[in-house]
Design an enzyme around this catalytic site. Sequence first.
Site, PDB file in Angstrom:
ATOM      1  N   SER A  56      35.385   5.241 172.522  1.00 20.95           N
ATOM      2  CA  SER A  56      34.369   4.570 171.628  1.00 20.95           C
ATOM      3  C   SER A  56      34.600   3.870 170.379  1.00 20.95           C
ATOM      4  O   SER A  56      35.961   3.597 170.377  1.00 20.95           O
ATOM      5  CB  SER A  56      33.712   5.934 171.115  1.00 20.95           C
ATOM      6  OG  SER A  56      34.454   6.701 170.008  1.00 20.95           O
ATOM      7  N   ILE A  58      36.098   1.264 167.751  1.00 16.45           N
ATOM      8  CA  ILE A  58      36.962   0.150 167.703  1.00 16.45           C
ATOM      9  C   ILE A  58      37.881   0.140 168.978  1.00 16.45           C
ATOM     10  O   ILE A  58      38.003  -0.895 169.565  1.00 16.45           O
ATOM     11  CB  ILE A  58      37.738   0.427 166.345  1.00 16.45           C
ATOM     12  CG1 ILE A  58      37.020   0.387 165.085  1.00 16.45           C
ATOM     13  CG2 ILE A  58      39.081  -0.691 166.549  1.00 16.45           C
ATOM     14  CD1 ILE A  58      37.620   0.425 163.950  1.00 16.45           C
ATOM     15  N   SER A 188      43.649   2.073 158.102  1.00 16.93           N
ATOM     16  CA  SER A 188      42.488   1.938 157.457  1.00 16.93           C
ATOM     17  C   SER A 188      42.720   1.498 156.120  1.00 16.93           C
ATOM     18  O   SER A 188      44.066   1.512 155.680  1.00 16.93           O
ATOM     19  CB  SER A 188      42.077   3.335 157.184  1.00 16.93           C
ATOM     20  OG  SER A 188      40.866   3.394 156.396  1.00 16.93           O
ATOM     21  N   TYR A 201      42.532  13.145 155.189  1.00 17.74           N
ATOM     22  CA  TYR A 201      42.338  11.531 155.845  1.00 17.74           C
ATOM     23  C   TYR A 201      43.181  10.780 155.326  1.00 17.74           C
ATOM     24  O   TYR A 201      44.155   9.978 156.061  1.00 17.74           O
ATOM     25  CB  TYR A 201      40.850  11.188 156.173  1.00 17.74           C
ATOM     26  CG  TYR A 201      40.883   9.772 156.700  1.00 17.74           C
ATOM     27  CD1 TYR A 201      40.824   9.822 158.216  1.00 17.74           C
ATOM     28  CD2 TYR A 201      40.477   8.783 156.114  1.00 17.74           C
ATOM     29  CE1 TYR A 201      40.980   8.613 158.861  1.00 17.74           C
ATOM     30  CE2 TYR A 201      40.391   7.398 156.848  1.00 17.74           C
ATOM     31  CZ  TYR A 201      40.408   7.426 158.284  1.00 17.74           C
ATOM     32  OH  TYR A 201      40.070   6.358 158.710  1.00 17.74           O
ATOM     33  N   LYS A 205      46.511   8.784 156.663  1.00 17.98           N
ATOM     34  CA  LYS A 205      46.763   7.285 156.955  1.00 17.98           C
ATOM     35  C   LYS A 205      48.078   6.698 156.390  1.00 17.98           C
ATOM     36  O   LYS A 205      48.722   5.749 156.856  1.00 17.98           O
ATOM     37  CB  LYS A 205      45.549   6.688 156.701  1.00 17.98           C
ATOM     38  CG  LYS A 205      44.329   6.918 157.627  1.00 17.98           C
ATOM     39  CD  LYS A 205      44.578   6.703 158.924  1.00 17.98           C
ATOM     40  CE  LYS A 205      43.341   6.668 160.020  1.00 17.98           C
ATOM     41  NZ  LYS A 205      43.753   6.202 161.549  1.00 17.98           N
TER      42      LYS A 205
HETATM   43  C1  LIG Z   1      39.953   3.307 162.764  1.00 17.87           C
HETATM   44  O1  LIG Z   1      39.976   2.466 161.272  1.00 17.87           O
HETATM   45  C2  LIG Z   1      38.683   2.540 160.822  1.00 17.87           C
HETATM   46  C3  LIG Z   1      38.571   1.889 159.564  1.00 17.87           C
HETATM   47  O2  LIG Z   1      39.136   3.029 158.645  1.00 17.87           O
HETATM   48  C4  LIG Z   1      37.811   3.930 160.759  1.00 17.87           C
HETATM   49  O3  LIG Z   1      36.575   3.921 160.468  1.00 17.87           O
HETATM   50  C5  LIG Z   1      38.173   4.501 162.295  1.00 17.87           C
HETATM   51  O4  LIG Z   1      37.760   5.749 162.198  1.00 17.87           O
HETATM   52  C6  LIG Z   1      39.650   4.478 162.598  1.00 17.87           C
HETATM   53  N1  LIG Z   1      39.852   4.838 163.882  1.00 17.87           N
HETATM   54  C7  LIG Z   1      40.426   5.928 163.989  1.00 17.87           C
HETATM   55  C8  LIG Z   1      40.085   6.816 165.560  1.00 17.87           C
HETATM   56  O5  LIG Z   1      40.972   6.647 163.170  1.00 17.87           O
END
Ligand SMILES: *[C@@H]1O[C@H](CO)[C@@H](O)[C@H](O)[C@H]1NC(C)=O
Length: 326
Positions: A56, A58, A188, A201, A205
């Site tokens: 799903s 991105i 992110s 979170y 990251k």
């Molecule tokens: C990838 O990065 C975006 C932006 O921060 C975030 O919304 C999305 O959850 C991230 N995908 C995952 C699976 O961490």
Amino acid sequence: MGFLEIFGAFVLLYNLFYLLIPLFLDCDMLLALKEKFGKPADSLAGKVIWIIGASSGIGEHTAYELANAGCKLVLSARRDDLLQKVKENCLADNKKNVTEKDILVLSFNIRDSDLHQKMFDKVLSEFGKLDILVHNAGRSQRAIWENIDLKVDRDAFDLNVFSLINLSRVVLKYFLAQGGGHFAINSSLAGILGAPFSGSYTGSKHALHGYFESLRTEKFGKNIAITMICPGPIQTDFLRESFTEKAGEKFGEETQVSAKKMSSKRCAELISIALANQLNEVWISFYPALLFAYLKFYPNLNMIILHLLGPRFIQKIRDSKVTVKE
Ligand SMILES: *[C@@H]1O[C@H](CO)[C@@H](O)[C@H](O)[C@H]1NC(C)=O
Ligand SMILES: *[C@@H]1O[C@H](CO)[C@@H](O)[C@H](O)[C@H]1NC(C)=O
Ligand SMILES: *[C@@H]1O[C@H](CO)[C@@H](O)[C@H](O)[C@H]1NC(C)=O
């Protein structure tokens, strides 16, 4: 005008340029330049790319872009039915004649790290090689910092960091033996900035940057490319699955669709350009989140501005509304 005045004017213009340009872009300047003048996504044709978290958002849209570019894909995530749909969509609509045998669906839970070697062996036995590993698995979070149960921190790190690091170690040994390879990590903007109401979170990251920047410098000269992908607010349904303060709980709210958030499709287009050009770190976002990334180069100004705006304002940029009330 003397030398100092000319120099001063130059510095002022340079800084204004950096602060104003993000108004007109949806990514950092280097990525925007590469999109116009660099290698197109098509230059990845024939490469074998493994996308973790492809069911799903991105990851899904990155699969579509890369199928269109003529890549061979391995799609991984927990849910096989969703991955089969993504595969069907890739096959139904691609410009490069990618066929059934070019896309392998490999469903597993990335947290089952005992499976990592076995899954990687399957990739190699199917395609004979791997060129790029794209990490896109993970869950966001909405919580109040001091209320977060330590179990949630551990879970967030287990999923967002440790499972991905373990798999990367398996793959890195292969990359080194092959003479090179490419990792792309969905971090992110919260991986380089402090996102409020997302302590675990944001920490997870940032940890990814620590691990992979260390790897980058350690393996200089060994042909290991690392692309840290830092998207801002994107229109994915990430809130429903988000961690909260309590272990085992999901935030469960629907994510607001807002014109101020970028579509997953556009984000994936930019990711494929970043992959084709092997960029080190890319920022993908509209103003004002993109501006905050540039403001990092002006630490004092940055803090004054963020302080004035306050946590609620920043929260609204991320979620289009206040999702966590203090
Ligand atoms: C990838 O990065 C975006 C932006 O921060 C975030 O919304 C999305 O959850 C991230 N995908 C995952 C699976 O961490
Ligand atoms: C697409 O694949 C078919 C079947 O393998 C082949 O006959 C055809 O020439 C291919 N077309 C292009 C544009 O590569
Ligand atoms: C990491 O991956 C390897 C290879 O699959 C596996 O043997 C090992 O158990 C994993 N590590 C942990 C802590 O699960």
